[in-house]
Design a protein around this motif. Structure first.
Motif, PDB file in Angstrom:
ATOM      1  N   LEU A   1       0.804  -1.224   0.000  1.00 34.16           N
ATOM      2  CA  LEU A   1       0.000   0.000   0.000  1.00 34.16           C
ATOM      3  C   LEU A   1       0.838   1.276   0.000  1.00 34.16           C
ATOM      4  N   LEU A   2       2.074   1.200   0.474  1.00 36.92           N
ATOM      5  CA  LEU A   2       2.919   2.397   0.550  1.00 36.92           C
ATOM      6  C   LEU A   2       3.033   3.096  -0.805  1.00 36.92           C
ATOM      7  N   GLY A   3       2.799   4.404  -0.807  1.00 39.15           N
ATOM      8  CA  GLY A   3       2.942   5.201  -2.016  1.00 39.15           C
ATOM      9  C   GLY A   3       1.704   5.239  -2.902  1.00 39.15           C
ATOM     10  N   LYS A   4       0.708   4.419  -2.591  1.00 38.35           N
ATOM     11  CA  LYS A   4      -0.512   4.404  -3.403  1.00 38.35           C
ATOM     12  C   LYS A   4      -1.372   5.627  -3.087  1.00 38.35           C
ATOM     13  N   ARG A   5      -2.212   6.003  -4.040  1.00 33.15           N
ATOM     14  CA  ARG A   5      -3.132   7.129  -3.890  1.00 33.15           C
ATOM     15  C   ARG A   5      -4.563   6.614  -3.999  1.00 33.15           C
ATOM     16  N   VAL A   6      -5.526   7.451  -3.642  1.00 36.60           N
ATOM     17  CA  VAL A   6      -6.929   7.066  -3.726  1.00 36.60           C
ATOM     18  C   VAL A   6      -7.249   6.669  -5.167  1.00 36.60           C
ATOM     19  N   GLY A   7      -7.880   5.508  -5.332  1.00 39.25           N
ATOM     20  CA  GLY A   7      -8.226   5.005  -6.658  1.00 39.25           C
ATOM     21  C   GLY A   7      -7.217   4.017  -7.207  1.00 39.25           C
ATOM     22  N   ASP A   8      -5.990   4.016  -6.676  1.00 36.05           N
ATOM     23  CA  ASP A   8      -4.974   3.070  -7.129  1.00 36.05           C
ATOM     24  C   ASP A   8      -5.344   1.653  -6.687  1.00 36.05           C
ATOM     25  N   VAL A   9      -4.914   0.675  -7.471  1.00 37.78           N
ATOM     26  CA  VAL A   9      -5.116  -0.729  -7.123  1.00 37.78           C
ATOM     27  C   VAL A   9      -3.745  -1.324  -6.800  1.00 37.78           C
ATOM     28  N   ALA A  10      -3.669  -1.953  -5.639  1.00 38.24           N
ATOM     29  CA  ALA A  10      -2.420  -2.587  -5.214  1.00 38.24           C
ATOM     30  C   ALA A  10      -2.556  -4.097  -5.369  1.00 38.24           C
ATOM     31  N   GLU A  11      -1.638  -4.704  -6.114  1.00 39.68           N
ATOM     32  CA  GLU A  11      -1.588  -6.159  -6.215  1.00 39.68           C
ATOM     33  C   GLU A  11      -0.577  -6.623  -5.185  1.00 39.68           C
ATOM     34  N   ILE A  12      -1.079  -7.351  -4.188  1.00 38.02           N
ATOM     35  CA  ILE A  12      -0.234  -7.719  -3.054  1.00 38.02           C
ATOM     36  C   ILE A  12      -0.118  -9.237  -2.960  1.00 38.02           C
ATOM     37  N   LYS A  13       1.116  -9.709  -2.935  1.00 38.75           N
ATOM     38  CA  LYS A  13       1.360 -11.146  -2.806  1.00 38.75           C
ATOM     39  C   LYS A  13       1.274 -11.510  -1.321  1.00 38.75           C
ATOM     40  N   VAL A  14       0.326 -12.361  -0.999  1.00 39.00           N
ATOM     41  CA  VAL A  14       0.119 -12.855   0.365  1.00 39.00           C
ATOM     42  C   VAL A  14       0.262 -14.370   0.327  1.00 39.00           C
ATOM     43  N   PRO A  15       0.366 -15.011   1.486  1.00 40.40           N
ATOM     44  CA  PRO A  15       0.526 -16.473   1.484  1.00 40.40           C
ATOM     45  C   PRO A  15      -0.549 -17.218   0.664  1.00 40.40           C
ATOM     46  N   ALA A  16      -1.754 -16.664   0.575  1.00 37.88           N
ATOM     47  CA  ALA A  16      -2.835 -17.326  -0.161  1.00 37.88           C
ATOM     48  C   ALA A  16      -2.788 -17.045  -1.659  1.00 37.88           C
ATOM     49  N   GLY A  17      -1.839 -16.252  -2.121  1.00 42.97           N
ATOM     50  CA  GLY A  17      -1.750 -15.904  -3.535  1.00 42.97           C
ATOM     51  C   GLY A  17      -1.628 -14.406  -3.717  1.00 42.97           C
ATOM     52  N   VAL A  18      -2.125 -13.892  -4.833  1.00 38.96           N
ATOM     53  CA  VAL A  18      -2.076 -12.456  -5.098  1.00 38.96           C
ATOM     54  C   VAL A  18      -3.472 -11.876  -4.884  1.00 38.96           C
ATOM     55  N   MET A  19      -3.547 -10.815  -4.087  1.00 41.43           N
ATOM     56  CA  MET A  19      -4.824 -10.159  -3.830  1.00 41.43           C
ATOM     57  C   MET A  19      -4.756  -8.743  -4.381  1.00 41.43           C
ATOM     58  N   GLU A  20      -5.902  -8.256  -4.838  1.00 41.08           N
ATOM     59  CA  GLU A  20      -5.972  -6.894  -5.343  1.00 41.08           C
ATOM     60  C   GLU A  20      -6.819  -6.055  -4.400  1.00 41.08           C
ATOM     61  N   PHE A  21      -6.262  -4.918  -3.994  1.00 39.20           N
ATOM     62  CA  PHE A  21      -6.970  -3.994  -3.115  1.00 39.20           C
ATOM     63  C   PHE A  21      -7.003  -2.621  -3.778  1.00 39.20           C
ATOM     64  N   GLU A  22      -8.168  -1.997  -3.740  1.00 38.07           N
ATOM     65  CA  GLU A  22      -8.300  -0.631  -4.234  1.00 38.07           C
ATOM     66  C   GLU A  22      -8.262   0.294  -3.042  1.00 38.07           C
ATOM     67  N   VAL A  23      -7.466   1.372  -3.140  1.00 33.99           N
ATOM     68  CA  VAL A  23      -7.395   2.361  -2.078  1.00 33.99           C
ATOM     69  C   VAL A  23      -8.629   3.256  -2.209  1.00 33.99           C
ATOM     70  N   VAL A  24      -9.504   3.211  -1.196  1.00 30.06           N
ATOM     71  CA  VAL A  24     -10.758   3.955  -1.234  1.00 30.06           C
ATOM     72  C   VAL A  24     -10.597   5.324  -0.575  1.00 30.06           C
ATOM     73  N   GLU A  25      -9.826   5.366   0.523  1.00 25.37           N
ATOM     74  CA  GLU A  25      -9.705   6.611   1.286  1.00 25.37           C
ATOM     75  C   GLU A  25      -8.387   6.630   2.046  1.00 25.37           C
ATOM     76  N   ILE A  26      -7.787   7.809   2.151  1.00 24.41           N
ATOM     77  CA  ILE A  26      -6.569   7.995   2.930  1.00 24.41           C
ATOM     78  C   ILE A  26      -6.838   9.140   3.906  1.00 24.41           C
ATOM     79  N   ALA A  27      -6.540   8.893   5.172  1.00 25.35           N
ATOM     80  CA  ALA A  27      -6.747   9.944   6.195  1.00 25.35           C
ATOM     81  C   ALA A  27      -5.562   9.925   7.146  1.00 25.35           C
ATOM     82  N   ARG A  28      -5.520  10.940   7.993  1.00 24.58           N
ATOM     83  CA  ARG A  28      -4.475  11.037   9.032  1.00 24.58           C
ATOM     84  C   ARG A  28      -5.086  10.834  10.368  1.00 24.58           C
TER      85      ARG A  28
END
Length: 157
Positions: free
Chosen positions: A130-157
């Motif tokens: 997720l590091l460096g992604k912006r709202v709307g970006d899709v992150a393809e993340i390799k996890v033990p179960a395979g590759v998962m895709e997550f869309e960044v919906v919101e970023i807050a502080r």
């Protein structure tokens, strides 16, 4: 020299309190155990004494490692962090592209991570992805179960 780690003010204070506790109460308890074992007689055949000395060595190692972590710790100034992209201390709402489930996480240092509290490490597979992604970006993340895709919906502080 160890690697620099970034902490929240709260996380750094918690580490300092733990170090103080280890140096005071922890050392006093180990000394009491050693004295108690020493009073039981011949040290050459005293397993309790050997165990207490081993515990002392492990305790001192823990203190040493915590001192090294604190020596390389830096407090993050949230006002200097770019809120338009995911970084340390960002609260991120992500959506699993496969099943549509949404979850929120706060990205923190490894020592401050607590999944039950919604705090994940920036060193975890999801945190790194997720590091460096912006709202709307899709992150393809390799996890033990395979590759998962997550869309960044919101970023807050």
């Amino acid at each position: 020299m160890g690697k620099i780690s970034y902490y929240t003010e709260e996380g750094l204070n918690r580490l300092k309190a733990e170090l103080t506790d280890l140096k005071t109460k922890g050392r006093a308890e180990i000394a009491r155990q050693i004295a108690e074992a020493r009073d039981k007689g011949d040290l050459s055949e005293n397993a309790e004494y050997d165990a207490a000395k081993d515990a002392q060595g492990l305790h001192e190692l823990k203190i040493s490692k915590l001192e090294e972590v604190l020596a390389n710790a830096r407090v993050l100034d949230e006002s200097t962090i770019d809120a338009s992209q995911v970084s340390v201390l960002s609260k991120v709402k992500i959506k699993n592209k496969k099943n549509g489930a949404e979850v929120s996480y706060t990205l923190v240092s490894e020592e401050e991570a607590d999944l039950k509290a919604g705090r994940i490490s920036v060193g975890s597979p999801i945190g790194k992805g997720l590091l460096g992604k912006r709202v709307g970006d899709v992150a393809e993340i390799k996890v033990p179960a395979g590759v998962m895709e997550f869309e960044v919906v919101e970023i807050a502080r």
